[in-house]
Design a protein around this motif. Structure first.
Motif, PDB file in Angstrom:
ATOM      1  N   ARG A  23       0.822  -1.205   0.000  1.00 56.29           N
ATOM      2  CA  ARG A  23       0.000   0.000   0.000  1.00 56.29           C
ATOM      3  C   ARG A  23       0.855   1.254   0.000  1.00 56.29           C
ATOM      4  N   ILE A  24       0.185   2.361  -0.345  1.00 54.78           N
ATOM      5  CA  ILE A  24       0.772   3.698  -0.261  1.00 54.78           C
ATOM      6  C   ILE A  24      -0.127   4.512   0.649  1.00 54.78           C
ATOM      7  N   THR A  25       0.458   5.156   1.649  1.00 53.00           N
ATOM      8  CA  THR A  25      -0.334   6.004   2.540  1.00 53.00           C
ATOM      9  C   THR A  25       0.090   7.459   2.352  1.00 53.00           C
ATOM     10  N   TYR A  38      -3.800   3.725  -0.225  1.00 51.78           N
ATOM     11  CA  TYR A  38      -4.088   3.119  -1.522  1.00 51.78           C
ATOM     12  C   TYR A  38      -3.505   1.716  -1.490  1.00 51.78           C
ATOM     13  N   VAL A  39      -4.375   0.719  -1.434  1.00 53.70           N
ATOM     14  CA  VAL A  39      -3.967  -0.676  -1.255  1.00 53.70           C
ATOM     15  C   VAL A  39      -3.984  -1.376  -2.611  1.00 53.70           C
ATOM     16  N   GLU A  47     -13.924 -11.698  -4.301  1.00 56.73           N
ATOM     17  CA  GLU A  47     -14.227 -10.280  -4.113  1.00 56.73           C
ATOM     18  C   GLU A  47     -13.687  -9.416  -5.247  1.00 56.73           C
ATOM     19  N   ALA A  48     -13.311 -10.041  -6.370  1.00 55.77           N
ATOM     20  CA  ALA A  48     -12.774  -9.324  -7.530  1.00 55.77           C
ATOM     21  C   ALA A  48     -11.584  -8.465  -7.127  1.00 55.77           C
ATOM     22  N   PRO A  49     -10.418  -9.068  -6.930  1.00 53.01           N
ATOM     23  CA  PRO A  49      -9.245  -8.312  -6.481  1.00 53.01           C
ATOM     24  C   PRO A  49      -8.996  -7.091  -7.356  1.00 53.01           C
ATOM     25  N   ARG A  50      -8.774  -5.955  -6.714  1.00 57.21           N
ATOM     26  CA  ARG A  50      -8.501  -4.703  -7.419  1.00 57.21           C
ATOM     27  C   ARG A  50      -7.939  -3.714  -6.406  1.00 57.21           C
ATOM     28  N   PRO A  51      -7.125  -2.771  -6.828  1.00 59.17           N
ATOM     29  CA  PRO A  51      -6.661  -1.736  -5.905  1.00 59.17           C
ATOM     30  C   PRO A  51      -7.825  -0.873  -5.428  1.00 59.17           C
ATOM     31  N   TYR A  52      -7.699  -0.347  -4.223  1.00 61.28           N
ATOM     32  CA  TYR A  52      -8.766   0.471  -3.642  1.00 61.28           C
ATOM     33  C   TYR A  52      -8.177   1.462  -2.650  1.00 61.28           C
ATOM     34  N   VAL A  53      -8.967   2.466  -2.296  1.00 59.09           N
ATOM     35  CA  VAL A  53      -8.604   3.444  -1.273  1.00 59.09           C
ATOM     36  C   VAL A  53      -9.428   3.164  -0.021  1.00 59.09           C
ATOM     37  N   SER A  79     -13.182   2.585  -5.018  1.00 66.35           N
ATOM     38  CA  SER A  79     -12.478   1.760  -6.002  1.00 66.35           C
ATOM     39  C   SER A  79     -13.157   1.840  -7.352  1.00 66.35           C
ATOM     40  N   LEU A  80     -12.392   1.554  -8.385  1.00 70.89           N
ATOM     41  CA  LEU A  80     -12.931   1.483  -9.737  1.00 70.89           C
ATOM     42  C   LEU A  80     -13.437   0.063  -9.973  1.00 70.89           C
ATOM     43  N   THR A  81     -14.665  -0.059 -10.475  1.00 69.92           N
ATOM     44  CA  THR A  81     -15.262  -1.373 -10.669  1.00 69.92           C
ATOM     45  C   THR A  81     -15.858  -1.485 -12.069  1.00 69.92           C
ATOM     46  N   ALA A  82     -16.129  -2.715 -12.457  1.00 72.52           N
ATOM     47  CA  ALA A  82     -16.861  -2.993 -13.701  1.00 72.52           C
ATOM     48  C   ALA A  82     -17.792  -4.148 -13.384  1.00 72.52           C
ATOM     49  N   SER A  83     -19.027  -3.836 -12.979  1.00 72.63           N
ATOM     50  CA  SER A  83     -19.925  -4.853 -12.445  1.00 72.63           C
ATOM     51  C   SER A  83     -20.356  -5.867 -13.500  1.00 72.63           C
ATOM     52  N   HIS A  84     -20.582  -5.407 -14.732  1.00 72.23           N
ATOM     53  CA  HIS A  84     -20.937  -6.294 -15.842  1.00 72.23           C
ATOM     54  C   HIS A  84     -20.057  -5.908 -17.029  1.00 72.23           C
ATOM     55  N   LEU A  85     -19.114  -6.764 -17.372  1.00 78.37           N
ATOM     56  CA  LEU A  85     -18.156  -6.461 -18.433  1.00 78.37           C
ATOM     57  C   LEU A  85     -18.083  -7.648 -19.383  1.00 78.37           C
TER      58      LEU A  85
END
Length: 318
Positions: A23-25, A38-39, A47-53, A79-85
């Motif tokens: 992470r970055i703090t 920022y992890v 849980e759909a791994p992705r970076p998040y705040v 976090s940025l997501t794409a629920s249906h892609l």
């Protein structure tokens, strides 16, 4: 192993610490508050791994995000997501299937993977994290590449407010179009969440939803330049306000020919906010094409009203 930097000689500048691979703090030495983490390390596949705040905090130190709540374990701060892609789920958890509801379909759950950082810096009252990521379906193929830039700026300790700007550019690396959708494009009414999603803390349930021309849960699916939520804290006295604002280049109404955005917002049974990319209709991205969006998230101590929000946005133009 960590790297740190950013505080100026007067101790007033932002401090950035990078725990490599994790992470970055970003902290404010003047108050001792960690404004955000920022992890980017991977988490549970379902849980759909992705970076998040998360955490995201006000300058006073009050928390304004939730993490793995018991109702939606895949909700992680901002976090940025794409629920249906294109049939995949980069949001996490169960997948909505029209006529059947939400189903456990782990074979549809994908991921957004950290590749490298192009910039991790802090100087004065600004910090920058610029990152490259790749997007994958469950099987691991390369579907998209993303360039992401997150900036912390406009730290105003006197007014108790700071801002975060999030810019993402996503390029389709498939040999066929990528179709960005949502539960609503799949048939569920008023569930158009996708894109940059904020999950508010549990204490914000029932909080005030404010837009330029109205307020309340009825602003679901509306279109406006900005939208805000105010809530009251548990554990400490007072309120906080979180504002989302579109950059002018987003063409959020679609008047300039861009795919239109609509707000996903609710304050019951949980608090969430997202400027949805694909609320009513799918956004189609051709092979090799890129689409870019930029947003500002304003984090303020206190319960701001429409006039205060409007005045702030006018005095801090893009």
């Amino acid at each position: 192993m960590s790297a740190a930097g950013g505080a100026d000689e007067g101790g007033r500048g932002l401090r950035l610490v990078h725990s490599l691979g994790d992470r970055i703090t970003v902290s404010d030495p003047a108050t001792g508050v960690e404004l955000l983490a920022y992890v980017y390390r991977p988490e549970a596949a379902w849980e759909a791994p992705r970076p998040y705040v998360h955490p995201l905090r006000t300058l006073r130190g009050d928390l304004v995000t939730d993490y793995r709540p018991n109702d939606h374990r895949w909700h992680k701060g901002l976090s940025l997501t794409a629920s249906h892609l294109s049939g995949a789920n980069l949001w996490g958890g169960n997948t909505y299937v029209h006529g059947e509801g939400y189903l456990a379909l782990p074979e549809r759950v994908g991921s957004m993977v950290h590749v490298d950082f192009d910039e991790v810096t802090a100087g004065g009252d600004r910090a920058v994290v610029a990152e490259r990521l790749t997007w994958h379906p469950y099987g691991g193929g390369l579907w998209a590449e993303e360039s992401r830039r997150i900036e912390v700026h406009d730290v105003d300790r006197g007014a108790g407010v700071w801002a975060l700007t999030w810019a993402s550019a996503v390029t389709n690396r498939r040999e066929e179009p990528l179709r960005f959708g949502s539960p609503t494009t799949a048939g569920r009414e008023l569930a158009g969440y996708t894109g940059l999603f904020w999950r508010g803390p549990r204490s914000f349930r029932g909080g005030r939803i404010i837009g330029p021309d109205g307020e309340g849960p009825g602003l679901m699916a509306s279109q406006s330049e900005w939208l805000a939520v105010t809530g009251e804290h548990d554990g400490s006295d007072g309120h906080a306000t979180v504002v989302f604002a579109h950059a002018p280049g987003n063409d959020h109404t679609g008047a300039g020919g861009t795919h239109p955005a609509h707000w996903f917002v609710r304050n019951e049974p949980f608090v969430g906010l997202a400027p949805s990319w694909a609320f009513f209709d799918e956004l189609e991205l051709a092979p090799g094409d890129t689409f870019a969006r930029r947003y500002r998230v304003i984090v303020a101590d206190g319960a701001w009203g429409r006039e205060e929000i409007g005045a702030y946005l006018e005095s801090h133009p893009w």
